[in-house]
Each structure stands twice: as structure tokens, then as C-alpha cells.
Design an enzyme around this catalytic site. Structure first.
Site, PDB file in Angstrom:
ATOM      1  N   ARG A  33       0.884  -1.262  -0.249  1.00  0.00           N
ATOM      2  CA  ARG A  33       0.088  -0.258   0.247  1.00  0.00           C
ATOM      3  C   ARG A  33       0.882   1.300  -0.193  1.00  0.00           C
ATOM      4  O   ARG A  33       2.146   0.649  -0.661  1.00  0.00           O
ATOM      5  CB  ARG A  33      -0.703   0.344   1.001  1.00  0.00           C
ATOM      6  CG  ARG A  33      -2.074  -1.610   0.868  1.00  0.00           C
ATOM      7  CD  ARG A  33      -3.090  -1.531   2.430  1.00  0.00           C
ATOM      8  NE  ARG A  33      -3.172  -0.465   3.375  1.00  0.00           N
ATOM      9  CZ  ARG A  33      -4.271   0.056   3.224  1.00  0.00           C
ATOM     10  NH1 ARG A  33      -5.120  -0.518   3.438  1.00  0.00           N
ATOM     11  NH2 ARG A  33      -4.695   1.345   3.986  1.00  0.00           N
ATOM     12  N   ALA A  36       4.178   1.223   1.860  1.00  0.00           N
ATOM     13  CA  ALA A  36       5.590   0.333   1.573  1.00  0.00           C
ATOM     14  C   ALA A  36       5.575   0.486  -0.418  1.00  0.00           C
ATOM     15  O   ALA A  36       6.820   0.274  -1.218  1.00  0.00           O
ATOM     16  CB  ALA A  36       4.513  -1.121   0.765  1.00  0.00           C
ATOM     17  N   HIS A  37       4.969   0.616  -0.611  1.00  0.00           N
ATOM     18  CA  HIS A  37       5.021   1.522  -2.232  1.00  0.00           C
ATOM     19  C   HIS A  37       6.486   2.673  -1.746  1.00  0.00           C
ATOM     20  O   HIS A  37       6.704   2.564  -2.612  1.00  0.00           O
ATOM     21  CB  HIS A  37       4.659   2.487  -2.884  1.00  0.00           C
ATOM     22  CG  HIS A  37       3.261   1.753  -4.091  1.00  0.00           C
ATOM     23  ND1 HIS A  37       2.786   0.602  -3.603  1.00  0.00           N
ATOM     24  CD2 HIS A  37       3.944   1.472  -5.305  1.00  0.00           C
ATOM     25  CE1 HIS A  37       1.999  -0.085  -4.145  1.00  0.00           C
ATOM     26  NE2 HIS A  37       2.565   0.259  -5.438  1.00  0.00           N
ATOM     27  N   LYS A  38       6.089   3.851  -0.896  1.00  0.00           N
ATOM     28  CA  LYS A  38       6.884   4.535  -0.319  1.00  0.00           C
ATOM     29  C   LYS A  38       8.316   4.349   0.088  1.00  0.00           C
ATOM     30  O   LYS A  38       9.634   4.445  -0.883  1.00  0.00           O
ATOM     31  CB  LYS A  38       6.333   5.648   0.740  1.00  0.00           C
ATOM     32  CG  LYS A  38       7.185   7.166   0.565  1.00  0.00           C
ATOM     33  CD  LYS A  38       6.275   7.862   1.689  1.00  0.00           C
ATOM     34  CE  LYS A  38       7.220   8.736   2.397  1.00  0.00           C
ATOM     35  NZ  LYS A  38       6.389   9.601   3.271  1.00  0.00           N
ATOM     36  N   GLU A  90       3.262   4.979  -8.547  1.00  0.00           N
ATOM     37  CA  GLU A  90       2.538   3.680  -9.594  1.00  0.00           C
ATOM     38  C   GLU A  90       3.787   3.289 -10.293  1.00  0.00           C
ATOM     39  O   GLU A  90       4.457   1.780 -11.023  1.00  0.00           O
ATOM     40  CB  GLU A  90       1.473   2.865  -9.763  1.00  0.00           C
ATOM     41  CG  GLU A  90       1.447   1.567  -9.707  1.00  0.00           C
ATOM     42  CD  GLU A  90       1.772   0.887  -8.339  1.00  0.00           C
ATOM     43  OE1 GLU A  90       2.368   0.338  -8.285  1.00  0.00           O
ATOM     44  OE2 GLU A  90       0.044   0.526  -7.762  1.00  0.00           O
TER      45      GLU A  90
END
Lengths: 198, 292
Positions: A33, A36-38, A90
Site C-alpha cells: 500500500r 510500502a510503495h514509498k 505506481e
């Protein structure tokens, strides 16, 4: 068309898919989410590697409920979260880590769509809220990373899945974006409905 | 102490019911929509929703992994023996429900991160709405609400000159803006008047009126009917994929407004409409209300 695909999914298989296709996935799926992407992108910028290679895997926008039973994890509920929040990360994530499928709900925007075309990735929607259906198709928890730091919803859960679906492809590698098409029509209808209000 | 235990256990059970069971008339409405609709994508989505709801009810498991921010609505009778202690009891019930049901930990502190037990560090979460009423009963409603549909709530201070037509336009715009993001089909709550904060609360409470029931004031009931029809004509569809219903119901609640203001709040519930109510009497007996 209906497809059953196994991870790691080769790029040419992904490029065959079209908006509206129904997809089932076997193999490895990793939840990620906002946080975690960051974190994954920050690691990359610092020249470091995340604990798992995302190439060819399915990324699942999901903050599951997972319960510990002895030394094993059991997934209680694992539906998709709103993907649009990850729109700011993304395209770069796809460029850097080359996942094959992004799974979530609510669709994604122009930036993600462009990255999907360029790097060979699709976005597939799972029914929002259908968390128990999703959990049924998760056969095992392979690993969990960043749990301490990010907490249960935000960390990386590595799931082994069987027949995960039905997923609807809503962004393909050919520029199609079903959710955006619906959105455009909705705003056109809004204009005429506005005029019809009593 | 015995009554405190009853309140605590009732609150946990209310959270369990709200998180695991949809109101029956609501499920019926979705089943009917599935029968009437065309389009494979929308049918697959609504089919998944109904199957998920069935699994949840059978297994007593949360319908959705986002079990929401916990809120309780409290109608506290004059002669109900527990007063301010009620807050601590409901906080304890939230912790216990988080562990037992289980609920996903969803209370995130601005600096300390996720608290792990759905209880905020500042004393505001679980959210408690307290109303004082006559009698010796406590009427308690658990209303956990997910983040996805809360993120598409809308609020605007309209100019009074735009009138009711302007209000309706704003509601329609709010739902169009929400689009696919809040997990439609929606249940739309609207609050009109009362100031910048009360209109939002009215909109949220509007979701508690039994599904399908129109407002007793025929003028408001007519607005509800018109908005439901036009929201569905937007064609967002199940999960925003363009097929099937966009909203299953619209409820409106109103309050007086300041002459210079026309506040409007729109609170959307995702398809997983979650609330459950029970009445606890001073003698400790509990009457469970059916979810509607």
C-alpha cells in the site's frame, strides 16, 4: 477472454491481455500500500534493494487481517484497497521493479496507464470489500517484511495464491482504461442530469 | 459491576454483528439487482459481493478486511446506572473486539503510528456520539466505517440562493466524484443545514434509518426518490465498472440553518453497510434489534 496465469508472468503474456478480460492468478502475490510503495522507492533511490524481487509478480493493493497461529500466519480477510492512493508512486514502481500485474480496486489513472504500456504491466480489479473470497484463494503466507515498522495493513505480505480471481483487466498495455472510460461517461451524464433536476 | 460486564459484552457482540452481517433487506435488494441486471462484468462483481457476504455471515468473519474506524452511538437514559464509566467500557470493548473478531487495527496516531488496538491515543477513537434520553435504558449502536467510502465523503457550504436544486446538484456531483473509489453500490446519506459540522453528522446518522424507509416528511421523501433515481442514471455501476446499480438508497436528514448558510454533508457507505443496535435495560437484560 479468460486467462489463468502463473507467476513470474512473462511480459509477452501480459501484452496479450485486453481491457475486460477475466484473469486468475497462481503463484506469488505481494501486498503493498502507500507506505510500502514509498519505502520500496526510497530504498531504490538510495541504491538499496527491497527484501523481495517483484519482477513478474502480482502486486496487491491490500491491507489484510492476518492472525498468528503458533508459528504460522493465517489470512482472515484480504480484499483490495483503493488503488488511486498509489497513483503517485505506481508509475515509478512499475518502471523500477517491473511487476506483471497490479491488483486493487477503483482503477488507476493516466500515469499508471502510461507505465503499463511502456513496461508491460496490467491493472486488474478485484471486487472491493470481497475480503473473504480473496482470503479463500490465498493458500499460504510465504513471508512478511516490514511488519514491525509499518504495521499489519501497510507491510509486505508475500502470499502464495491459487486461482486468485476473478480479476477484471481494467488497464491494459494498449492504452485501454475501463474505469477512466466509465468516469468520462459519468461526467457527461452528470451534465444532462443536472439540467433535469426538479 | 455486573451491568458493566453486560454493556461490555453487548458492545463487543454489536461490533461482531455489524462487521460480519449485512442487514437482510439490504442483501435482498442486491440479490434482486443481480437478477435484473445485464452485463457480465457487473454480474461478476455483484455475485462476488453476495458470495462474500454469505461467507462472512456463515463463518462469523469480517465482511471486509477494512473493519473501519469504530464508532458507537449512545442513547443514554436518565436512570441508566452507568454514566461516565461508559466511555472506558466502550474503549475496552473495542480492544476486546479487535482481538476476538478480529478487527484490523485501524487507529493510527499522527506521530506514533498504528496503535494496534483500534483505540486512539488522544481519547477520540473509538468515536462516541452521546445523546441523553428519558428512561432507564441504554440504546447502543455500533457503526464501524471503512476508510475507502469515508474518503469520498463531501461537504460544502452552499450559498442559500442556490436553493434545493443546488443542494441536489451538489449531492449528484459528490457521488459522481466518488465514482468507483468508495466501493459502490452506495448507500448515500445526506445532511442539510445545522452548520458546518452538524450536516456531516446528520448525513452519517441518515445511514442508520432502516434501509428502504423514506423520510416521514413527504417533501424530503420526494427529494430522496429523485436523487436515488438520478444517482443511478449516472451509471457508475457496481465497483465503478459501469454496470448495475450505483446506489441502493438515499436518506436525507435536515436541521435548521443560519440565514447566511446552506451547509450540506454527503456521507457514503460502501456496499458493506455496517451497523447493529441493542437496548440494555437497567436490570441487565438485552434486547437485540434486527439489522435493517
Amino acid at each position: 477472454m479468460r486467462y489463468h496465469l502463473s507467476t513470474p508472468i512473462p511480459e509477452e503474456e501480459i501484452r496479450r491481455l485486453r481491457v475486460g478480460d477475466i484473469l486468475y492468478i497462481d503463484g506469488m502475490m505481494v501486498t503493498a500500500r502507500d507506505e510500502a510503495h514509498k519505502k520500496a522507492l526510497e530504498l531504490h533511490e538510495r541504491g538499496e534493494k527491497p527484501p523481495i524481487d517483484f519482477r513478474g509478480l502480482a502486486i496487491f493493493h491490500c491491507g489484510p487481517i492476518v492472525k498468528r497461529k503458533g508459528d504460522r500466519w493465517r489470512v482472515v480477510a484480504a480484499g483490495p484497497t483503493t488503488s488511486m492512493r498509489m497513483e503517485i508512486f505506481e508509475d515509478r514502481f512499475i518502471e523500477v521493479y517491473r511487476p506483471a500485474v497490479i491488483i486493487g480496486k477503483g482503477g488507476m489513472g493516466e500515469r499508471t496507464s502510461k507505465a503499463c504500456q511502456r513496461y508491460g504491466c496490467v491493472y486488474a480489479a478485484f471486487t472491493g470489500g470481497a475480503a473473504l473470497l480473496a482470503a479463500e484463494r490465498i493458500k499460504a503466507v510465504r513471508d512478511v517484511y516490514w511488519l514491525e515498522e509499518l504495521g499489519m495493513p501497510e507491510c509486505l505480505w508475500v502470499f502464495e495464491v491459487e486461482g486468485f480471481g476473478p480479476l477484471i483487466v481494467t488497464i491494459d498495455t494498449h492504452g485501454g482504461n475501463l474505469t477512466e472510460e466509465v468516469k468520462q461517461k459519468v461526467w457527461e451524464r452528470f451534465e444532462s442530469l443536472k439540467a433535469s433536476l426538479r | 459491576m455486573e451491568l458493566e460486564r453486560v454493556v461490555l459484552e453487548t458492545a463487543v457482540e454489536l461490533l461482531r454483528r455489524a462487521s460480519t452481517q449485512l442487514p437482510k433487506p439490504y442483501i435482498e435488494a442486491m440479490r434482486k439487482a443481480l437478477e435484473e441486471m445485464e452485463g457480465e462484468i457487473g454480474k461478476a462483481q455483484l455475485g462476488n459481493i453476495l458470495e462474500d457476504a454469505r461467507l462472512a455471515a456463515e463463518g462469523s468473519l469480517p465482511i471486509c478486511q477494512d473493519t473501519g474506524i469504530v464508532a458507537f452511538l449512545i442513547e443514554l437514559g436518565d436512570d441508566f446506572p452507568i454514566r461516565s464509566r461508559l466511555k472506558d467500557i466502550l474503549i475496552e470493548a473495542t480492544r476486546r473486539a479487535t482481538e476476538e473478531i478480529p478487527l484490523r487495527p485501524n487507529a493510527v496516531d499522527l506521530f506514533e503510528g498504528n496503535t494496534g488496538d483500534n483505540v486512539g491515543l488522544q481519547g477520540h477513537v473509538p468515536i462516541l456520539y452521546i445523546d441523553l434520553v428519558e428512561g432507564d435504558e441504554l440504546r447502543l449502536t455500533a457503526m464501524p466505517k471503512g476508510g475507502g467510502s469515508s474518503n469520498v465523503a463531501a461537504h460544502r457550504m452552499l450559498k442559500p440562493g442556490v436553493g434545493l436544486r443546488g443542494v441536489k446538484e451538489f449531492v449528484l456531483e459528490a457521488v459522481a466524484t466518488a465514482g468507483s473509489l468508495g466501493c459502490p453500490p452506495y448507500f448515500v446519506g445526506v445532511g442539510i443545514g445545522g452548520g458546518e459540522d452538524l450536516c456531516m453528522l446528520l448525513a452519517k446518522k441518515a445511514l442508520l434509518r432502516p434501509f428502504g424507509e423514506r423520510h416521514p416528511d413527504p417533501r424530503i421523501a420526494e427529494m430522496e426518490r429523485e436523487l436515488l433515481e438520478k444517482i443511478n442514471q449516472l451509471g457508475i455501476g457496481v465497483m465503478g465498472l459501469g454496470e448495475g446499480p450505483t446506489a441502493l438508497d438515499v436518506h436525507i436528514e435536515i436541521a435548521a440553518r443560519h440565514p447566511a448558510s446552506l451547509p450540506v454533508g454527503v456521507v457514503l457507505s460502501c456496499w458493506a453497510l455496517r451497523h447493529a443496535t441493542a437496548v440494555i435495560r437497567a436490570d441487565g437484560t438485552v434486547v437485540w434489534e434486527p439489522q435493517r
